[in-house]
Design an enzyme around this catalytic site. Sequence first.
Site, PDB file in Angstrom:
ATOM      1  N   ASP A 209       0.838  -1.196   0.000  1.00 15.66           N
ATOM      2  CA  ASP A 209       0.000   0.000   0.000  1.00 15.66           C
ATOM      3  C   ASP A 209       0.885   1.262   0.000  1.00 15.66           C
ATOM      4  O   ASP A 209       2.021   1.226   0.456  1.00 15.66           O
ATOM      5  CB  ASP A 209      -0.843  -0.049   1.280  1.00 15.66           C
ATOM      6  CG  ASP A 209      -1.868   1.050   1.350  1.00 15.66           C
ATOM      7  OD1 ASP A 209      -2.772   1.043   0.505  1.00 15.66           O
ATOM      8  OD2 ASP A 209      -1.773   1.905   2.250  1.00 15.66           O
TER       9      ASP A 209
ATOM     10  N   GLU B  45       1.516  -0.160  -4.704  1.00 16.01           N
ATOM     11  CA  GLU B  45       0.484   0.787  -5.137  1.00 16.01           C
ATOM     12  C   GLU B  45       1.147   2.129  -5.425  1.00 16.01           C
ATOM     13  O   GLU B  45       1.656   2.772  -4.514  1.00 16.01           O
ATOM     14  CB  GLU B  45      -0.566   0.962  -4.039  1.00 16.01           C
ATOM     15  CG  GLU B  45      -1.650   1.951  -4.428  1.00 16.01           C
ATOM     16  CD  GLU B  45      -2.367   2.572  -3.239  1.00 16.01           C
ATOM     17  OE1 GLU B  45      -3.519   2.985  -3.412  1.00 16.01           O
ATOM     18  OE2 GLU B  45      -1.795   2.653  -2.142  1.00 16.01           O
TER      19      GLU B  45
END
Length: 622
Positions: free
Chosen positions: A339, A368
């Site tokens: 993330d 990400e």
Amino acid sequence: MKKYFLVISFFLYAFSLQAQYATLYPTHWFTGMHWNKVQIILRGQDTDFSKGKPSIQYPGVQLVGVHHFENGKYLALDIKIDPTAKPGSVQIEIKNAGITHIIEWPLHARREGRGTRFAKGVSSADFVYLLMPDRFSNGDLSNDHFTDLRDTSCDRKELLLHHGGDLKGVTNHLDYLQELGITTLWMTPVNENDMPLEKEPSGMLSGYHGYWFTDQYKIDKRYGGDIAYKKLIESAHDRGMKIIQDAVYNHIGNEHWMYRDAPSPDWINQWPIYTGSNHKEETVFDVNGSQKDKKRMLDGWFVPHLPDVNQRNPFVANYLIQYAIWATEEYGIDGWRVDTYKYCDEAFENRINDALIKEYPNITVFGEAWTSSVVGSAYFTRNNMDLPFKHNLLGVTDFPISFAIIDALNQNYGWSSGVNRLHATLAQDILYKNPLNNCIFLDNHDMDRFYSVVGEDMDKYKQGIGLLLTLRGIPQLYYGTEILMKNYKNPSDAMVRLDFPGGFSGDPANKFLSSGRTQLENEAFDFVKTLAGFRKKSTALQTGKTMQYLPSEGLYVYFRYDSRQTIMCVLNTSDKEKEIKLTDYAERTNGFRSGKDVISGAVISEKYTLAPKKISIIELSK
Ligand SMILES: [Ca+2]
Ligand SMILES: [Ca+2]
């Protein structure tokens, strides 16, 4: 007197075994690891804890360093584990104020099947399904809420609260996912999120999404804890399916001890007053940019209740790296999604990726990197650019392709709009070392749902699914897209994270079953299933090269091919019927005289017509 002293000592000793004298991170380790110099963070009950003198007597295990922190509750021990060390329980002895405390630190045998049964990595041959455990299916009503957690809520009527979904619910539906053609599960994080409700403009928000870690070393008990997680992974592996774990290195929930009771303040990126990240990834790589802007991007906080972790602190770096290795070994996962990748210290990111790959040569990590530019996307992964800092990440979540797919389907054809956007984006693959490692998608948990974005138009939906499963990269489907779940992130992103219908008792329809789906939903499900099934056997779609032709009047033709197979993909985004001639694409069609439509099974000859707003995926034959 001496006897009396011995009895007391015994009771104190026994007591110290009973009450946990310190909490250890990592909780345990494994024999035979490449990472065999482990730094254990010990967290005691009070600030006298660090006055203790630690020692270790265990064959093959040595204590080589002790570190103290500003906060007396902590010690860090550097432990060296020889390859000869056997599994067992290492006893860490701590003498403090005349009392000897024993802390058990188990050494487990390594998990079998590294690279074959687990840590297999995820590739463009896979088909990933992204789901949120809280919103997929409630398989265990007994874990819906706990009175000893800060947030005790569980209410399906409230969009921002926990809904009770759990890992058993996921395990119960592996048949469904396998039928759809899914090979790999990526779940939003399953780590403990013991956070209170946060006030948001749209209401009180819980950590139902999992991104507010309070303890990396625990699986949230609302999802069923470690036992349910291991069971799910075991069941997935038994079917040949894989599991990606979602990691967050950038921030933690503000109830985490790393913030509430940190060993020293520099475990967190501190600012004199609250300073949020500017969320501008350009500041990280901009040769014309200022250090001020870059620092704010990297060290500014994501939001006020998520303190920004300082990965430049070597103890923090070790803590995070060891967790990544520990979790891979402990749970037996196959890969990682990271993330908020663009917000972390860059040198640290390379270190953690290196450490994982050294330990697990086949493991994969994609990060990400939310950005609209290919440069921004390629910067954070292995790339062909001549740069002062080179990222070693294997792949990114490919946002530019996702945005270009949407534009191709929704915009009118023009010089740089419509399907020309997709063509131009793919042309920039030149920047990636290996674009096949990118995770591609139509939507995810942070985006408007694809079916809504294309105006609930079934033709565009099929074109999108067709692109997803034939373009280069690791295709990822967001849960519910296969049954036409819809919505925009309005009033909040919880609108695109609704419960999967049928996953919860009392649901009016069970969309896990074809009998519970409408005709249109079955049409969507079957479309995904057919194409995913074909892709599973298609080397060209999995790992083949790409050749694309310049679009013409809304018609876009590209090929996926290798020595065994050639697939011709034709996307007609115009509102006119198009005549397709194989000879117009002779570089790839030479020698082929016909083909078979992968979806309909229809045989095409050297010339065929394609209706407006349709996609045809043709396996060419001689
Ligand atoms: Ca539950
Ligand atoms: Ca950061």
